[in-house]
Design an enzyme around this catalytic site. Structure first.
Site, short mmCIF file in Angstrom:
data_model
loop_
_atom_site.label_atom_id
_atom_site.label_comp_id
_atom_site.label_asym_id
_atom_site.label_seq_id
_atom_site.Cartn_x
_atom_site.Cartn_y
_atom_site.Cartn_z
N ARG A 50 -30.28 8.88 -13.25
CA ARG A 50 -29.82 7.55 -12.83
C ARG A 50 -29.88 6.58 -14.01
O ARG A 50 -29.03 5.72 -14.18
CB ARG A 50 -30.63 7.03 -11.64
CG ARG A 50 -30.18 5.66 -11.18
CD ARG A 50 -30.69 5.19 -9.82
NE ARG A 50 -31.80 5.89 -9.26
CZ ARG A 50 -33.08 5.70 -9.59
NH1 ARG A 50 -33.41 4.80 -10.51
NH2 ARG A 50 -34.03 6.40 -9.02
N TYR A 102 -7.48 -8.90 -5.73
CA TYR A 102 -7.56 -7.58 -5.12
C TYR A 102 -8.24 -7.69 -3.74
O TYR A 102 -9.29 -8.34 -3.62
CB TYR A 102 -8.34 -6.65 -6.06
CG TYR A 102 -8.56 -5.29 -5.47
CD1 TYR A 102 -7.49 -4.42 -5.28
CD2 TYR A 102 -9.82 -4.88 -5.09
CE1 TYR A 102 -7.69 -3.18 -4.72
CE2 TYR A 102 -10.03 -3.64 -4.53
CZ TYR A 102 -8.95 -2.79 -4.34
OH TYR A 102 -9.15 -1.57 -3.78
N ASP A 174 -11.74 -9.24 -13.94
CA ASP A 174 -11.27 -7.93 -13.53
C ASP A 174 -10.04 -7.62 -14.39
O ASP A 174 -8.96 -8.18 -14.18
CB ASP A 174 -10.93 -7.96 -12.04
CG ASP A 174 -10.50 -6.60 -11.50
OD1 ASP A 174 -10.04 -5.77 -12.30
OD2 ASP A 174 -10.61 -6.39 -10.28
N LYS A 199 -7.90 3.45 -11.85
CA LYS A 199 -6.50 3.13 -12.06
C LYS A 199 -6.03 3.64 -13.44
O LYS A 199 -6.04 4.83 -13.66
CB LYS A 199 -6.30 1.63 -11.89
CG LYS A 199 -6.97 1.06 -10.61
CD LYS A 199 -6.40 1.61 -9.33
CE LYS A 199 -7.22 1.28 -8.09
NZ LYS A 199 -7.51 -0.12 -7.86
C1 LIG Z 1 -8.53 -0.75 -7.25
C2 LIG Z 1 -8.99 -2.04 -7.75
C3 LIG Z 1 -10.34 -2.42 -7.61
C4 LIG Z 1 -11.35 -1.56 -6.90
O1 LIG Z 1 -11.55 -0.36 -7.52
P1 LIG Z 1 -12.09 0.97 -6.77
O2 LIG Z 1 -12.24 1.93 -7.87
O3 LIG Z 1 -11.05 1.33 -5.75
O4 LIG Z 1 -13.37 0.59 -6.10
C5 LIG Z 1 -10.72 -3.64 -8.13
N1 LIG Z 1 -9.84 -4.46 -8.76
C6 LIG Z 1 -8.54 -4.12 -8.91
C7 LIG Z 1 -7.62 -5.06 -9.62
C8 LIG Z 1 -8.08 -2.92 -8.43
O5 LIG Z 1 -6.79 -2.60 -8.55
#
Ligand SMILES: *Cc1c(COP(=O)(O)O)cnc(C)c1O
Length: 382
Positions: A50, A102, A174, A199
């Site tokens: 961890r 998001y 983000d 992504k």
């Molecule tokens: C998909 C996404 C998230 C969340 O990510 P996960 O890996 O699905 O938890 C957060 N911010 C944006 C802009 C995203 O496209």
């Protein structure tokens, strides 16, 4: 930590460590172990998985290198990474966030944070004076997403950093849509760069992952402590997949971005399409601000159809895109924001924001763009 003198195209391939220090293997192995031997009772570099694992360290070094951070942290999902950033806030704090973001982040900010005594106000981040007016004495942080999702509202990062310095606010962005190859927020003074590695970084729609990086050693120390305490760490196998995905990030992004530009231009002149939102188009509202802080439009676009009933027909007829809530894969992904990525947001709020039932988001993959266009055109016909 690896060499940051190399250019991004080299960095994505070689990352922090480009061969296994123990065997010379060309890829860092999947260190599938939960604990480590303590010779004569004292821990070596690793003590328990961890707290650290060489497979995970590979991607943690990679994100720090790509974003210009001093340390990186890998989590089990993008939402766990966002949670890690938000875990730096405490009860009584107030947070500012953009009005459209998001859907999962919206859910976190509106339902989990208030239960922890942290309040959040949503503000139009394209209006820098509105951001300044929304700061109250309890405000401690700014949560940012630019381009926002799915409407591509652009926040001026330099101006936001100026406000945050004036009021002593923590800034977190983000950066999932842009990736570190198109937008480097830490260079502009943002405190935390956050990614859903699910992504573009992973790039193959085959894993969930999240990453956070910072250039400030004190923030890195707190993130490390929280990561170990909360434990939502990225598993060794997923770390391996993510490191593998990052190696081709640049070539995938270049190809996908070119395809996105071509499809955006063709959609603009299609009679079934009411509007196309893509940073690469000449009439894009936030164009100047976006290209002042980013080096490309990205590979995601949104488009709205004239009639909501055309959506069902398009979703029924397209063959190539996977119809799903996600983005950033080698395959094209078509999302009906209303019912998929932004399902967590109540209808009235979506209406107010302009996320209509006839809005679609297209994450353009690296297929032949002519095949993609023929497929979409067929779905829009009639
Ligand atoms: C998909 C996404 C998230 C969340 O990510 P996960 O890996 O699905 O938890 C957060 N911010 C944006 C802009 C995203 O496209």
């Amino acid at each position: 930590m690896a060499d940051n003198r190399y250019r991004p195209a080299t960095q994505v391939v070689h990352q922090g460590t480009d061969r296994d220090p123990y065997t010379g293997a060309s890829a860092i192995p999947i260190y599938q172990a939960s604990t480590y031997h303590h010779p004569e009772g004292s821990a070596g570099e690793y003590d328990y998985a961890r707290s650290g694992n060489p497979s995970r360290r590979q991607v943690e070094e990679a994100i720090a290198l790509l974003e210009g951070g001093c340390a990186g942290f890998a989590y089990a999902s993008g939402m766990a990474a966002i949670g890690a950033g938000l875990s730096l806030l405490k009860s009584g704090d107030h947070l500012l966030a953009p009005r459209d973001l998001y859907g999962g982040s919206w859910r976190y900010l509106t339902s989990i944070l208030p239960e922890q005594g942290i309040s959040c106000s949503f503000v139009d981040m394209t209006n820098i004076e509105a951001v300044r007016r929304a700061v109250i004495p309890a405000t401690r942080a700014l949560f940012l997403e630019t381009p926002s999702n799915p409407l591509f509202n652009i926040t001026d990062l330099r101006a936001t950093v100026e406000i945050s310095r004036e009021y002593g606010l923590l800034t977190m962005l983000d950066n999932t849509f842009m990736t570190p190859l198109l937008q480097r927020p830490l260079d502009l003074g943002i405190d935390l760069a956050i990614h859903s590695g699910t992504k573009f970084l992973g790039g193959h729609s085959d894993l969930l992952a999240g990453l956070v990086t910072t250039a400030q050693p004190e923030l890195a120390r707190r993130l490390k402590r929280h990561q170990n305490a909360l434990g939502a760490v990225l598993a060794p196998f997923d770390s391996f997949l993510l490191a593998r995905g990052i190696k081709t990030l640049r070539v995938r992004l270049v190809a996908a971005q070119a395809n996105a530009r071509l499809l955006a231009e063709r959609l603009v002149s299609h009679k079934a399409v009411k509007r196309v939102i893509f940073p690469g188009l000449d009439d894009f509202a936030g164009r100047d601000v976006h290209f002042n802080q980013s080096s490309g439009p990205g590979a995601v676009l949104s488009f709205e159809l004239h009639a909501a009933d055309q959506v069902a027909k398009l979703l029924r007829q397209v063959r190539l895109p996977i119809i799903a809530p996600s983005l950033g894969g080698v395959e094209t992904i078509l999302t009906h924001c209303w019912s998929m990525s932004h399902a967590a947001i109540p209808s009235a709020v979506k209406d107010e924001l302009g996320i209509s039932r006839s809005l679609l988001r297209l994450s353009v993959g690296i297929e032949d763009p002519e095949d993609l266009w023929e497929d979409i055109e067929r779905g829009l016909a009639g």
